[in-house]
Design a protein around this motif. Structure first.
Motif, short mmCIF file in Angstrom:
data_model
loop_
_atom_site.label_atom_id
_atom_site.label_comp_id
_atom_site.label_asym_id
_atom_site.label_seq_id
_atom_site.Cartn_x
_atom_site.Cartn_y
_atom_site.Cartn_z
N ASP A 19 0.85 -1.19 0.00
CA ASP A 19 0.00 0.00 0.00
C ASP A 19 0.88 1.24 0.00
O ASP A 19 2.01 1.20 0.50
N GLN A 20 0.38 2.33 -0.56
CA GLN A 20 1.16 3.57 -0.64
C GLN A 20 0.40 4.73 -0.02
O GLN A 20 -0.83 4.76 -0.04
N THR A 21 1.15 5.69 0.52
CA THR A 21 0.57 6.92 1.07
C THR A 21 1.30 8.12 0.50
O THR A 21 2.47 8.03 0.11
N TRP A 22 0.62 9.26 0.47
CA TRP A 22 1.24 10.52 0.09
C TRP A 22 0.35 11.67 0.53
O TRP A 22 -0.79 11.47 0.94
N VAL A 23 0.89 12.87 0.46
CA VAL A 23 0.15 14.09 0.76
C VAL A 23 0.15 14.96 -0.49
O VAL A 23 1.17 15.09 -1.16
N ASP A 24 -1.01 15.51 -0.82
CA ASP A 24 -1.11 16.54 -1.85
C ASP A 24 -1.13 17.88 -1.13
O ASP A 24 -1.81 18.04 -0.11
N ARG A 25 -0.37 18.86 -1.66
CA ARG A 25 -0.26 20.17 -1.03
C ARG A 25 -0.54 21.25 -2.07
O ARG A 25 -0.01 21.19 -3.18
N SER A 26 -1.38 22.24 -1.72
CA SER A 26 -1.84 23.24 -2.67
C SER A 26 -1.80 24.64 -2.05
O SER A 26 -2.05 24.80 -0.86
N THR A 27 -1.51 25.63 -2.89
CA THR A 27 -1.56 27.03 -2.43
C THR A 27 -2.81 27.74 -2.93
O THR A 27 -3.02 28.90 -2.61
#
Length: 81
Positions: free
Chosen positions: A26-34
């Motif tokens: 399984d994989q995890t990540w974070v999306d980050r936006s301005t």
């Protein structure tokens, strides 16, 4: 599977966490936006139950995970203080 964006308010950092149902691969990540999620940067993925820990101050962020070939993300969170 249960995924969460964990927000550490004292340090203004967030990370993705698979709270239950994690399986090897399984994989995890974070999306980050301005701009509130119109455009974002994907930080990962990581072959882990947890993503990296990122500064969330003045960013919209969401946690994402991929398992069994499908991806899932939480709603966007914005830390304004």
């Amino acid at each position: 599977m249960k995924i969460a964006l964990v927000n550490q308010r004292l340090s203004d950092h967030s990370f993705a966490a698979i709270r239950s149902g994690y399986r090897s691969g399984d994989q995890t990540w974070v999306d980050r936006s301005t701009d509130g999620g119109k455009n974002w940067t994907q930080c990962g993925p990581f072959n882990s139950r947890f993503s990296n820990d990122l500064n969330n101050l003045h960013y919209s962020m969401r946690a994402c995970a991929r398992f069994n070939g499908a991806s899932f993300c939480t709603g966007w969170y914005y830390d304004k203080d």
